[in-house]
Enzyme design. Structure first.
Site, mmCIF file in Angstrom:
data_model
loop_
_atom_site.group_PDB
_atom_site.id
_atom_site.type_symbol
_atom_site.label_atom_id
_atom_site.label_comp_id
_atom_site.label_asym_id
_atom_site.label_seq_id
_atom_site.Cartn_x
_atom_site.Cartn_y
_atom_site.Cartn_z
ATOM 1 N N TYR A 53 -40.752 40.356 22.403
ATOM 2 C CA TYR A 53 -40.934 41.794 22.567
ATOM 3 C C TYR A 53 -41.599 42.369 21.317
ATOM 4 C CZ TYR A 53 -37.676 42.233 26.572
ATOM 5 O OH TYR A 53 -37.067 42.169 27.792
ATOM 6 N N GLU A 158 -38.611 45.489 33.135
ATOM 7 C CA GLU A 158 -37.530 45.738 34.084
ATOM 8 C C GLU A 158 -37.529 47.200 34.549
ATOM 9 O OE1 GLU A 158 -34.249 42.356 33.002
ATOM 10 O OE2 GLU A 158 -34.091 44.223 31.896
ATOM 11 N N GLU A 234 -37.245 35.806 32.191
ATOM 12 C CA GLU A 234 -36.038 35.798 31.370
ATOM 13 C C GLU A 234 -35.000 34.913 32.047
ATOM 14 O OE1 GLU A 234 -34.422 39.557 30.214
ATOM 15 O OE2 GLU A 234 -36.376 40.395 29.661
ATOM 16 N N TYR A 301 -26.177 35.101 20.759
ATOM 17 C CA TYR A 301 -26.518 34.942 22.181
ATOM 18 C C TYR A 301 -26.026 33.626 22.784
ATOM 19 C CZ TYR A 301 -29.043 36.916 26.149
ATOM 20 O OH TYR A 301 -29.358 37.507 27.363
#
Length: 581
Positions: A53, A158, A234, A301
């Site tokens: 991103y 999204e 993703e 994560y």
């Protein structure tokens, strides 16, 4: 000219079929000194592409002031990936989600109450155009059509989870094309009807996001995009953590099984994440559905590399699956990065907040409390002060819509905490001579996903004593961007009665990664050699903060903690491994 194209159900590059095996690495969550290490590990895992991103709020922290240096040097990051033989997917959409503050949108947009976000609102689009005019020309030389490694760009992120404004999506698409973005453009959405209906646009390649049930998700995509390569943009192989909730984990065998399912179908895949990194400073996001839930500093994560970049069991499980489909060379990892335990550090000096206000801020008088964005502030803390006349008996102080967590002081004495998720009032008795009220509000991260995206910080409606609103406020912005003016002194115990800065120094001869334990401390912010490392909170789940070696220096190092509730024993410990509670 090299350009990623689509032929039937395949990607083509230089006329040859290409299956994208990609992993997400966010340059802004990794110190630049470690970019090469993380990219080499991605390549060693068997992947040919990296994805990142691009957060608007990082690159335009104040309107018209652009920042592309250090950890924000996207051009250097992409060039390095290309030098290492990796393709690149960029996601420069104005909104990124990513568990990042305000989903990547700059907080200064919220100063305009009338602006509508993520739609064809002229005020919003004018700000976006100014940003794209700065960003996209920087990206153009990095595109594969100009000899660079970038194969594809995302239009919006999204969007079908948020809105249905196709004119807005087409505006973004046409704006990218007009600025020379002549590589493959794509969208990414969840594999549900309303998400694909809202997020897809004509002439733009559609991808889907999911963590499991690959066949079902791709079947749904096929209903809307009958031909073209299948791609999971993703693949959620781990998950993020909220404060006050358990640490998320996912077994590696589940990740391996879903990857195997995708590769059997010939699909391309982007791991979200390959390596998470850290939400340094104040840049964590938050979720708001049933209640407000801020995200922790660590963006570990539970993925293929842990927060400090070490390969996990998932790394080896994923490489083993990729080897079934791609011939890989023997595993070769870059040199091991050591972790060290520097031991205990006694904090020796303090600076109570209320004695340092003039060094940190200038008061602004307002009739009513106003959110920090109205004062040109994006992050950190904000202090509201007023005097209440007396006497008043049996009253309750009510903070109407506090965002996100407030400490209330009456005549300098701590009176209570008001939290967004528990907005109860504070009983208040006002003597005849009146009462000084100080309210310190902490911005714990703006909402990064969903319908409650508009999330101004501070006190957004007002403060009442009973049903009477209080007026005539002095407001101080406390972004804590510069602590050089603080006056520290030996501790005398007074710092335990109010929010205070604590300082200690330590010597380092060998620079290694380390982890800061804060046992006995309650809540606050950590600064190492002037760098805002992030937020800590005793409520967990994380019990440590990752401190990369490049933030240290040989010789003397300075550690400052801004502690909100005081500590009995002002000692911290540097250990060699993280603790997720």
């Amino acid at each position: 000219m090299r350009k990623l194209s689509i032929s039937g159900d395949h990607f083509l590059l230089d006329g040859q079929p290409l299956q994208l095996l990609s992993g997400a690495l966010h340059y802004f969550r990794i110190v630049p000194e470690y970019w090469r290490d993380r990219l080499l590990k991605l390549k060693a895992c068997g992947m040919n592409t990296i994805e990142t991103y691009i957060p608007w709020n990082l690159h335009e922290p104040e309107e018209g002031r652009f920042y592309f240096e250090g950890i924000a040097n996207i051009e250097a990051f992409v060039q390095l990936a290309g030098e290492l033989g990796l393709h690149v997917i960029l996601r420069p959409s104005p909104f990124i989600c990513a568990e990042w503050e305000f989903g990547g949108l700059p907080a200064w947009l919220l100063a305009d109450d009338n602006m509508q976000l993520r739609c064809e609102d002229k005020a919003y689009l004018s700000k976006l155009d100014a940003y794209f005019d700065e960003l996209l020309p920087r990206l153009q030389p990095l595109l594969s059509t100009h000899g660079g490694p970038v194969l594809a760009l995302q239009v919006e992120n999204e969007y079908g989870s948020f809105g249905s404004d196709k004119a807005y999506l087409n505006y973004l698409k046409e704006g990218m094309i007009a600025r020379g973005m002549d590589v493959l453009l794509f969208t990414s959405d969840g594999a549900e009807d309303h998400m694909l209906q809202g997020g897809m646009i004509d002439g733009v390649f559609a991808t889907v996001n999911f963590g499991s049930r690959a066949k079902e998700s791709f079947a749904k995509l096929r209903e809307y995009q009958p031909t073209g390569p299948l791609m999971c943009m993703e693949f959620w192989n781990g998950w993020f953590d909220h404060w006050m909730k358990p640490h998320h984990t996912r077994p590696e065998f589940e990740v391996a099984e879903t990857l195997d399912e995708m590769l059997t179908l010939g699909a391309s895949v982007n791991f979200y994440m390959f390596h998470g990194g850290t939400n340094f400073g104040f840049m964590n996001g938050a979720n708001l559905f049933d209640k407000y839930e801020p995200i922790v500093t660590s963006y570990d994560y539970d993925t293929l590399l842990d927060e400090s970049g070490k390969p996990t069991a998932k790394f080896y499980a994923v490489r083993k699956i990729i080897e079934k489909y791609v011939e890989l060379p023997p595993l070769e990892l870059p040199p091991f990065i050591k972790s060290g335990a520097y031991g205990k550090l006694q904090m020796t000096e303090s600076a109570p907040l209320f004695t340092q206000l003039d060094a940190l801020s200038h008061p602004v008088r307002k009739a009513c409390p106003e959110p920090m964005e109205k004062l040109g502030q994006s992050y950190g803390f904000i202090l509201y002060s007023t005097k209440i006349t007396g006497p008043r008996i049996g009253m309750e102080l009510v903070l109407q819509e506090v965002r996100d967590r407030a400490l209330v002081f009456a005549n300098g004495t701590f009176a209570g905490t008001v939290e967004r998720w528990d907005p109860r009032g504070i009983p208040m008795e006002v003597p005849a001579e009146g009462l000084q009220i100080d309210i310190l509000v902490e911005n714990m991260g703006r909402v990064n996903y969903g319908p409650q995206l508009r999330d101004p910080k501070g006190i957004t409606c007002g403060v009442r004593l009973g049903y009477q609103f209080l007026h005539d406020w002095n407001i101080r912005s406390l972004p804590l961007t510069d602590l050089n003016g603080l006056s520290f002194a030996p501790m005398d115990g007074e710092e335990r009665l109010q929010p205070s800065f604590y300082r200690g120094s330590f010597q380092v001869s060998e620079l290694t990664d380390t982890f800061l334990r804060l046992d006995g401390w309650s809540k606050g912010q950590v600064f190492i050699n002037g760098f805002n490392l992030g937020r800590y909170w005793e409520k967990g789940p994380t019990k440590t903060l990752y401190l990369p070696a490049p933030l240290l220096r040989q010789g003397e190092n300075e550690l400052i903690l801004f502690e909100l509730h005081g500590v009995m024993e002002p000692v911290v410990t540097f250990v060699d491994k993280p603790d997720f509670g």
